[in-house]
Scaffold this motif. Structure first.
Motif, mmCIF file in Angstrom:
data_model
loop_
_atom_site.group_PDB
_atom_site.id
_atom_site.type_symbol
_atom_site.label_atom_id
_atom_site.label_comp_id
_atom_site.label_asym_id
_atom_site.label_seq_id
_atom_site.Cartn_x
_atom_site.Cartn_y
_atom_site.Cartn_z
ATOM 1 N N SER A 202 0.815 -1.221 0.000
ATOM 2 C CA SER A 202 0.000 0.000 0.000
ATOM 3 C C SER A 202 0.844 1.265 0.000
ATOM 4 O O SER A 202 0.315 2.361 -0.173
ATOM 5 N N CYS A 203 2.165 1.121 0.209
ATOM 6 C CA CYS A 203 3.063 2.277 0.219
ATOM 7 C C CYS A 203 4.292 1.946 -0.630
ATOM 8 O O CYS A 203 5.312 1.496 -0.110
ATOM 9 N N PRO A 204 4.217 2.166 -1.943
ATOM 10 C CA PRO A 204 5.336 1.815 -2.833
ATOM 11 C C PRO A 204 6.661 2.445 -2.436
ATOM 12 O O PRO A 204 7.718 1.817 -2.568
ATOM 13 N N ASN A 205 6.628 3.690 -1.913
ATOM 14 C CA ASN A 205 7.887 4.329 -1.520
ATOM 15 C C ASN A 205 8.526 3.624 -0.323
ATOM 16 O O ASN A 205 9.755 3.651 -0.173
ATOM 17 N N ALA A 206 7.706 2.980 0.512
ATOM 18 C CA ALA A 206 8.267 2.218 1.627
ATOM 19 C C ALA A 206 9.031 1.010 1.106
ATOM 20 O O ALA A 206 10.049 0.605 1.684
ATOM 21 N N ILE A 207 8.542 0.411 0.008
ATOM 22 C CA ILE A 207 9.271 -0.701 -0.611
ATOM 23 C C ILE A 207 10.640 -0.218 -1.092
ATOM 24 O O ILE A 207 11.670 -0.842 -0.818
ATOM 25 N N THR A 208 10.650 0.922 -1.771
ATOM 26 C CA THR A 208 11.919 1.487 -2.250
ATOM 27 C C THR A 208 12.852 1.805 -1.089
ATOM 28 O O THR A 208 14.074 1.622 -1.184
ATOM 29 N N SER A 209 12.287 2.258 0.044
ATOM 30 C CA SER A 209 13.109 2.674 1.194
ATOM 31 C C SER A 209 13.888 1.526 1.814
ATOM 32 O O SER A 209 14.860 1.751 2.546
ATOM 33 N N LEU A 210 13.482 0.286 1.541
ATOM 34 C CA LEU A 210 14.163 -0.856 2.163
ATOM 35 C C LEU A 210 15.639 -0.901 1.785
ATOM 36 O O LEU A 210 16.479 -1.340 2.573
ATOM 37 N N LYS A 211 15.954 -0.446 0.592
ATOM 38 C CA LYS A 211 17.361 -0.364 0.177
ATOM 39 C C LYS A 211 18.142 0.537 1.129
ATOM 40 O O LYS A 211 19.261 0.196 1.554
ATOM 41 N N PHE A 212 17.561 1.661 1.496
ATOM 42 C CA PHE A 212 18.253 2.634 2.336
ATOM 43 C C PHE A 212 18.344 2.146 3.785
ATOM 44 O O PHE A 212 19.324 2.428 4.482
ATOM 45 N N PHE A 213 17.344 1.385 4.241
ATOM 46 C CA PHE A 213 17.430 0.792 5.577
ATOM 47 C C PHE A 213 18.546 -0.249 5.630
ATOM 48 O O PHE A 213 19.245 -0.364 6.640
ATOM 49 N N LYS A 214 18.714 -1.006 4.543
ATOM 50 C CA LYS A 214 19.797 -1.989 4.503
ATOM 51 C C LYS A 214 21.156 -1.289 4.540
ATOM 52 O O LYS A 214 22.055 -1.680 5.296
ATOM 53 N N ILE A 215 21.317 -0.246 3.731
ATOM 54 C CA ILE A 215 22.589 0.478 3.691
ATOM 55 C C ILE A 215 22.867 1.137 5.036
ATOM 56 O O ILE A 215 24.007 1.114 5.532
ATOM 57 N N ASP A 216 21.835 1.702 5.662
ATOM 58 C CA ASP A 216 22.001 2.384 6.952
ATOM 59 C C ASP A 216 22.410 1.400 8.059
ATOM 60 O O ASP A 216 23.350 1.651 8.818
ATOM 61 N N GLY A 217 21.689 0.278 8.168
ATOM 62 C CA GLY A 217 22.082 -0.813 9.052
ATOM 63 C C GLY A 217 21.752 -0.671 10.521
ATOM 64 O O GLY A 217 22.083 -1.559 11.313
ATOM 65 N N ARG A 218 21.091 0.407 10.928
ATOM 66 C CA ARG A 218 20.824 0.586 12.368
ATOM 67 C C ARG A 218 19.544 -0.105 12.840
ATOM 68 O O ARG A 218 19.364 -0.320 14.041
ATOM 69 N N TYR A 219 18.677 -0.456 11.908
ATOM 70 C CA TYR A 219 17.379 -1.010 12.283
ATOM 71 C C TYR A 219 17.088 -2.264 11.470
ATOM 72 O O TYR A 219 17.359 -2.316 10.266
ATOM 73 N N ASP A 220 16.544 -3.276 12.127
ATOM 74 C CA ASP A 220 16.057 -4.445 11.410
ATOM 75 C C ASP A 220 14.661 -4.127 10.878
ATOM 76 O O ASP A 220 13.867 -3.452 11.547
ATOM 77 N N VAL A 221 14.357 -4.623 9.690
ATOM 78 C CA VAL A 221 13.072 -4.319 9.055
ATOM 79 C C VAL A 221 12.441 -5.600 8.519
ATOM 80 O O VAL A 221 13.090 -6.384 7.825
ATOM 81 N N ILE A 222 11.178 -5.799 8.879
ATOM 82 C CA ILE A 222 10.385 -6.907 8.351
ATOM 83 C C ILE A 222 9.132 -6.322 7.724
ATOM 84 O O ILE A 222 8.437 -5.520 8.351
ATOM 85 N N SER A 223 8.837 -6.736 6.498
ATOM 86 C CA SER A 223 7.653 -6.248 5.796
ATOM 87 C C SER A 223 6.754 -7.418 5.427
ATOM 88 O O SER A 223 7.234 -8.527 5.185
ATOM 89 N N THR A 224 5.456 -7.172 5.377
ATOM 90 C CA THR A 224 4.522 -8.174 4.880
ATOM 91 C C THR A 224 3.737 -7.579 3.725
ATOM 92 O O THR A 224 3.520 -6.365 3.664
#
Length: 447
Positions: free
Chosen positions: A104-126
């Motif tokens: 429901s939030c396409p930009n959140a899908i794109t943001s996962l790349k930046f969360f991986k590069i940043d590395g401070r937070y674990d992220v789980i999406s459904t």
């Protein structure tokens, strides 16, 4: 107050493995609606993390604007933290962020790349409708290489056994019997046959399974299943954007009628509206992407690789969950199955069960039918060889299996499996047909 029933799921072990990976990527868990994604994720997060930031984009679209503009992790966190009364607490290296219904939030899908590069937070999406053609906007950039994808299904038969407190020791004994072609002890065999009938009726949707475990009342299970079907039809209306919504609905509703025929091939003539083969295939494709149905393609030749020999415009269609399939049939079907009175159903319930088992182990489904009348219910790769799988209620050999096994040069078949309401044994044709009880289908894992 009765305690909440917690179901053991196969994803639990995968989540643990992901958690222990020091280089873990953001996780995207895909699956049909109501298959248990959010429940499994939240139970896992509560076990492992001090801080959980849970964002449900489907029910709370007000979070979507936080991902407009910059996708820098600090900017996203600042945007989310600025919303009042959220209670979000972003503590680096101690926080998991859960993006529920991320499609429901396409930009959140794109943001996962930046969360991986940043590395401070674990992220789980459904995501329930990720990859469904016609659903909403596509992300500007999908984070290929920066995420780990996992496909989740409703409970499979093995998970149903776990829910009914069948131990791994019993399951290991079944595997030993299958591998050694030794009959299962009578007590275990009868119990397993009883459980497979219950699974066919209940299926694997978590709420239906929980209701069965709690009340043992099939009418209550049926009410839950039919409510889920209503929600699926609502999804078709709401999310099949730019598609022939009524055709998608008609294709889905026609499945029981399609499978009740002697020739179970999906036929356009049984639909209430006129449509081309391309239009119908597109509608079925939407249902497949949503995780609602399984397409079983006919094969042009009995040769490996199977997909290379599949005929993509000749196919059977099964609901992805056997319990939902049964709930689409007339009242009284549940009682017929539990009592063992299935003679009037022409084997398509057994076939629906096998399609459920194979698809939930991530096997593609194929069958083989020629104009001569030769027909094999399923064909798979098993232990490196092309293997027909027949579902029959009796122990006698089938004509089609006999034909393909005695004409090896023509059909290239050396072994076959027959599943039904009987114990283990080798059939005729020089022991080339392995007969197995229906409940052992989930053990046919080797490709």
């Amino acid at each position: 107050m009765a305690s909440e029933i917690i179901l053991k799921r196969k994803i639990d072990a995968d989540l643990e493995e992901w958690y222990c990976d020091p280089e873990k990527k953001p996780l995207i868990i895909m699956g049909c609606r109501q298959c248990g994604k959010t429940t499994s994720v939240m139970l896992f997060c509560e076990k492992h993390y001090k801080n959980i930031v849970y964002i449900d984009f489907f029910h709370h679209p007000e979070y979507i604007p936080s991902f407009n503009g910059s996708l820098d992790v600090d900017d996203i966190i600042l945007n989310l933290s600025s919303r009042p009364n959220t209670g979000f607490n972003f503590v680096p290296h101690q926080t998991v962020i859960v993006f529920d219904e991320i499609q429901s939030c396409p930009n959140a899908i794109t943001s996962l790349k930046f969360f991986k590069i940043d590395g401070r937070y674990d992220v789980i999406s459904t995501g329930s409708l990720l990859g469904v053609e016609g659903y909403g906007e596509k992300p500007v950039s999908y984070p290929v290489g920066f995420v780990h994808n996992y496909k989740m299904y409703p409970l499979d038969f093995e998970e149903f056994l776990w829910a009914n407190r069948i131990s791994d020791k019993v399951i290991a004994r079944l595997k030993e019997c299958m591998d050694s072609v030794t009959p299962v002890p009578e007590g275990i065999h009868l119990n397993m046959m009883d459980l497979v009938k219950k699974y066919i009726v209940v299926g694997g949707m978590p709420e239906a399974v929980k209701e069965f475990l709690k009340s043992k009342q099939y009418n209550k299970v049926l009410n839950i299943q039919r409510d889920i079907l209503i929600e699926y039809r609502k999804d078709m209306t709401k999310y099949a954007i730019g598609r022939n919504i009524e055709l998608i609905k008609d294709c889905f509703v026609s499945i029981p009628k399609q499978l009740a025929k002697e020739n179970k091939k999906f036929q356009i003539s049984l639909l209430p509206q006129k449509a081309s083969g391309v239009q119908v295939s597109s509608a079925i494709h939407w249902l497949e992407d949503a995780g609602i149905v399984v397409r079983c393609c006919n094969l042009d030749l009995l040769e490996l690789p199977l997909d290379g020999n599949s005929i993509h415009n000749i196919y059977k269609v099964y609901p992805a969950d056997i319990g939902l399939f049964i709930s689409m049939l007339e009242d009284g079907t549940q009682d017929d199955i539990i009592s063992g009175d299935m003679a009037t159903y022409k084997g398509y319930i057994y076939e629906g069960y096998v399609a459920d088992v194979f698809s939930k182990m991530n096997r593609k489904c194929y069958y083989f039918k020629k104009n001569s009348g030769l027909e094999l219910d399923f064909v798979m790769r098993y232990k490196g060889k092309l293997t027909p799988v027949e579902t029959k209620s009796t122990t006698g050999n089938t004509k089609s299996l006999k034909t393909v096994l005695t004409n090896h040069k023509t059909y290239n078949v050396e072994q076959a499996i027959k599943l039904g309401a009987y114990n283990i044994g080798n059939s005729a044709e020089d022991g080339k047909i392995l007969t197995l009880p229906l409940y052992m289908a989930f053990l046919l894992r080797e490709s």
